[in-house]
Design an enzyme around this catalytic site. Sequence first.
Site, PDB file in Angstrom:
ATOM      1  N   SER A   1       0.742  -1.104   0.089  1.00 46.08           N
ATOM      2  CA  SER A   1      -0.056  -0.095  -0.111  1.00 46.08           C
ATOM      3  C   SER A   1       0.779   1.309  -0.064  1.00 46.08           C
ATOM      4  O   SER A   1       0.399   2.370  -0.333  1.00 46.08           O
ATOM      5  CB  SER A   1      -0.866  -0.013   1.112  1.00 46.08           C
ATOM      6  OG  SER A   1      -0.362  -0.071   2.359  1.00 46.08           O
TER       7      SER A   1
ATOM      8  N   ASP B   1      11.423  -8.839   1.312  1.00 44.20           N
ATOM      9  CA  ASP B   1      11.423  -8.184   2.469  1.00 44.20           C
ATOM     10  C   ASP B   1      11.652  -8.882   3.746  1.00 44.20           C
ATOM     11  O   ASP B   1      12.447  -8.510   4.716  1.00 44.20           O
ATOM     12  CB  ASP B   1      10.163  -7.129   2.900  1.00 44.20           C
ATOM     13  CG  ASP B   1       8.947  -7.839   2.722  1.00 44.20           C
ATOM     14  OD1 ASP B   1       8.850  -9.128   2.100  1.00 44.20           O
ATOM     15  OD2 ASP B   1       7.874  -7.522   3.314  1.00 44.20           O
TER      16      ASP B   1
ATOM     17  N   THR C   1     -19.875  -1.327  20.266  1.00 45.72           N
ATOM     18  CA  THR C   1     -19.196  -2.040  18.993  1.00 45.72           C
ATOM     19  C   THR C   1     -17.987  -1.333  18.649  1.00 45.72           C
ATOM     20  O   THR C   1     -16.976  -2.090  18.229  1.00 45.72           O
ATOM     21  CB  THR C   1     -20.441  -2.169  17.956  1.00 45.72           C
ATOM     22  OG1 THR C   1     -21.371  -2.852  18.392  1.00 45.72           O
ATOM     23  CG2 THR C   1     -19.870  -2.783  16.690  1.00 45.72           C
TER      24      THR C   1
END
Length: 244
Positions: free
Chosen positions: A11, A103, A178
């Site tokens: 990302s 990596d 929640t």
Amino acid sequence: MTDLLIDVGNSRTKWILAEDGHVRGAARAVGHGDITALYDEWAGLRVPPQRIRGVAVGGAGMVDAIDEWIANRWGLAPQWLQTPALGGGIRIAYSDPAQLGTDRWLAMVGARAADYLPACIVDCGSAITLDVVDSDGRHQGGLIMPGLAAQRTGIARVAPALPAVELSTRAPFLTDNTHDALTSGYLHGTAMALQGLIRRAMAGSPERLTPLFTGGDATLVARYLDMDVRLRPDLVFEGLASIP
């Protein structure tokens, strides 16, 4: 010699400068959707790098775009490393080294360069990886589990009615709503899972392993652990810098 080191992830693209085998400062990161900002940062360097090396495990198309920009700007060609069966003092356990993310290999190289072996290395990125390396640099194997971002994305897809949450450095364990319950599950759940995995790895090792955390979410996850770990956020770059 000044090196520009690049890590193209799933990302974000991270980068750092290194001199004489050691990184300088902390890594910077730019999302793949803002590649212009990445170029602006590199264009602002006071002295152009003499060598460019990188690792790419994600970001389809990013490598080609970076190669083109660097060639046009500095007339250089980046060297993109691949995982070898033996390299940087690490012998990979995989029968097919190409299946192991570069990596992960570089994080093991970084642990060796920083004198942390034997180690249990946890890289908290888009995916969370765990690898065990003995004192001789022999990779004992590893595992992969969803990272915090992947967990949040997955729940949003299968249960879109649940609220989106921003992860916090302070989250209660047992909650009464929640939103906080999701936050607790992500953070406490991930931390407790990793603790169990690390302890199992330690129990199965004849050597005393150093738990070593790296990656973008390492500092956040480490806050919720009930065990001491070493934080090295830029361990992949430390490994990349240490390779001649």
